[in-house]
Scaffold this motif. Structure first.
Motif, short mmCIF file in Angstrom:
data_model
loop_
_atom_site.label_atom_id
_atom_site.label_comp_id
_atom_site.label_asym_id
_atom_site.label_seq_id
_atom_site.Cartn_x
_atom_site.Cartn_y
_atom_site.Cartn_z
N GLY A 68 88.33 -79.55 -71.04
CA GLY A 68 87.08 -79.41 -70.28
C GLY A 68 86.94 -78.08 -69.57
O GLY A 68 85.90 -77.80 -68.97
N ARG A 69 87.98 -77.25 -69.60
CA ARG A 69 87.87 -75.93 -68.97
C ARG A 69 87.37 -74.91 -70.00
O ARG A 69 87.66 -75.00 -71.18
N LYS A 70 86.61 -73.94 -69.51
CA LYS A 70 86.09 -72.87 -70.36
C LYS A 70 86.62 -71.54 -69.84
O LYS A 70 86.32 -71.13 -68.72
N ILE A 71 87.41 -70.89 -70.68
CA ILE A 71 88.09 -69.65 -70.28
C ILE A 71 87.65 -68.53 -71.21
O ILE A 71 87.72 -68.67 -72.44
N LEU A 72 87.17 -67.45 -70.63
CA LEU A 72 86.71 -66.30 -71.41
C LEU A 72 87.81 -65.25 -71.41
O LEU A 72 88.28 -64.86 -70.34
N ILE A 73 88.20 -64.82 -72.60
CA ILE A 73 89.21 -63.77 -72.69
C ILE A 73 88.56 -62.48 -73.17
O ILE A 73 88.04 -62.42 -74.29
N ASP A 74 88.55 -61.49 -72.33
CA ASP A 74 88.03 -60.13 -72.55
C ASP A 74 86.49 -60.11 -72.62
O ASP A 74 85.88 -60.93 -73.29
N GLY A 75 85.93 -59.11 -71.93
CA GLY A 75 84.48 -59.10 -71.70
C GLY A 75 83.71 -58.02 -72.42
O GLY A 75 82.61 -57.66 -71.98
N CYS A 76 84.23 -57.50 -73.56
CA CYS A 76 83.49 -56.53 -74.40
C CYS A 76 82.90 -55.38 -73.56
O CYS A 76 83.42 -55.06 -72.49
N CYS A 77 81.85 -54.76 -74.10
CA CYS A 77 81.25 -53.57 -73.46
C CYS A 77 80.11 -53.92 -72.52
O CYS A 77 79.89 -53.25 -71.51
N HIS A 122 86.61 -54.17 -72.55
CA HIS A 122 87.19 -55.49 -72.27
C HIS A 122 86.69 -56.07 -70.96
O HIS A 122 87.11 -57.16 -70.57
N VAL A 123 85.82 -55.33 -70.27
CA VAL A 123 85.39 -55.77 -68.93
C VAL A 123 83.86 -55.79 -68.77
O VAL A 123 83.35 -56.17 -67.72
N GLY A 124 83.13 -55.39 -69.82
CA GLY A 124 81.70 -55.08 -69.68
C GLY A 124 80.84 -56.22 -69.16
O GLY A 124 79.90 -55.99 -68.41
N TRP A 125 81.14 -57.46 -69.60
CA TRP A 125 80.28 -58.58 -69.18
C TRP A 125 80.76 -59.20 -67.87
O TRP A 125 80.20 -60.21 -67.41
N ASN A 126 81.80 -58.63 -67.24
CA ASN A 126 82.34 -59.20 -66.00
C ASN A 126 81.32 -59.30 -64.88
O ASN A 126 81.42 -60.17 -64.03
N THR A 127 80.38 -58.33 -64.88
CA THR A 127 79.44 -58.25 -63.75
C THR A 127 78.00 -58.13 -64.25
O THR A 127 77.76 -57.92 -65.44
N GLN A 128 77.08 -58.27 -63.33
CA GLN A 128 75.68 -57.99 -63.62
C GLN A 128 75.07 -57.31 -62.40
O GLN A 128 75.56 -57.47 -61.27
N LEU A 129 73.99 -56.59 -62.64
CA LEU A 129 73.30 -55.88 -61.58
C LEU A 129 72.28 -56.83 -60.94
O LEU A 129 71.41 -57.37 -61.63
N LYS A 130 72.43 -57.08 -59.64
CA LYS A 130 71.48 -57.95 -58.92
C LYS A 130 71.05 -57.22 -57.66
O LYS A 130 71.90 -56.88 -56.84
N ASP A 131 69.72 -56.98 -57.54
CA ASP A 131 69.19 -56.25 -56.38
C ASP A 131 69.94 -54.94 -56.16
O ASP A 131 70.30 -54.60 -55.02
#
Ligand SMILES: [Zn+2]
Length: 291
Positions: A68-77, A122-131
């Motif tokens: 039931g856990r969802k784990i993402l490995i590496d976040g592309c560009c 490997h980290v690109g999707w880790n964050t998003q721009l908000k305000d």
């Protein structure tokens, strides 16, 4: 969609890009025509484009679903990142989030993000721009980062001679996660839980990790960039460019190849082409892939 089973766990490839990208002679200067001819039967079309003489590389994440856990490995560009020095990955606009959803995970369902290392792809999707501010993309996730990598890239990012390091991705996609209190900075070896064991495999970056998975005796190893291309299984001394320590990268590659051959682990690399995951076999004193 490429889906693999490891015991009761499911591992799904989330594609960002998959293209012929670098001239083979530029990446592996030691390669000979005889070697290319000897491997031609498997190189093309998934790992090499003979017309352009470029190697094909995939950029993808792995989604691990277990109990039931969802784990993402590496976040592309990530999308809309200005990377003029990496034309194939500049200002991307890919349906990566749709592919993640199709694989069974919305961003708010991700429990854990694990980065094998802190290079920009490997980290690109880790964050998003908000305000106007970079914030964690996966609002309910903890993030596992290598402490050694974090310290190394922090130093580069704070030095005007090398800043912004990793095309700005460190300050956009790593630091905001730490500042939000969502990161666990880990030093390997480290047992994460009953299934996942984190082992150091430095050289490509100082704190590069591999993640070993053991689900009821079924084994897998997510190796990140210990090797980028299957030619490096046959020629383990061939480094992909850009390493923090070229000799250590070779030592780590041989050790991970040996471990994977001995345990029979299903190997999930960060950039290898179709079928994207497979096994390593001993071949005399060397190794060969069974992908
Ligand atoms: Zn990479």
């Amino acid at each position: 969609m490429s889906v693999f089973k490891v015991g009761k766990a499911t591992v799904t490839r989330i594609e960002e890009t998959y293209l012929p990208i670098y001239p083979v002679a530029e990446i592996f200067p030691a390669v000979t025509e005889a070697q290319l001819a000897g491997h031609a039967h498997w190189l093309s079309p998934h790992h090499y484009d003979p017309a352009t003489r470029k190697i094909k590389l995939s950029v993808h994440s792995w989604l691990l679903q277990l109990d039931g856990r969802k784990i993402l490995i590496d976040g592309c560009c990530g999308n809309q990142k200005s990377r003029p020095l990496r034309p194939a990955w500049n200002m991307l606009d890919t349906p990566w989030l749709d592919r993640l959803a199709a694989a069974g995970a919305r961003p708010d369902e991700i429990d854990l993000v694990m980065c094998t290392h802190l290079h920009h792809d490997h980290v690109g999707w880790n964050t998003q721009l908000k305000d106007g501010k970079w914030v964690p993309r996966f609002p309910n996730a903890r993030y596992v980062f290598s402490k050694l990598d974090f310290d190394y890239f922090s130093k580069l990012d704070n030095d005007p001679a090398t800043a912004p390091t990793e095309f700005g991705s460190f300050r956009e996609c790593v630091v905001p996660v730490v500042e939000a209190g969502r990161a666990d900075l880990v030093t390997g070896p480290h047992r994460l839980d009953e299934f996942i064991d984190i082992q150091p495999a430095g050289g490509h970056s100082p704190g590069h990790f591999v993640f070993n998975l053991n689900v009821g005796g079924s084994r897998a190893t997510l190796i990140g960039d210990v090797f980028h291309h299957l030619l490096q299984v046959y020629y383990p001394d061939w480094n992909f460019p850009k390493n923090s320590d070229v000799q250590q990268a070779r030592v780590s590659r041989r050790r991970v190849l040996e471990d994977c051959a001995m345990t029979g682990a299903l190997v999930f690399p960060g950039h290898v082409g179709f079928p994207f995951a497979g096994h390593i076999e001993k071949d005399g004193s060397g190794y060969k892939p069974r992908f």
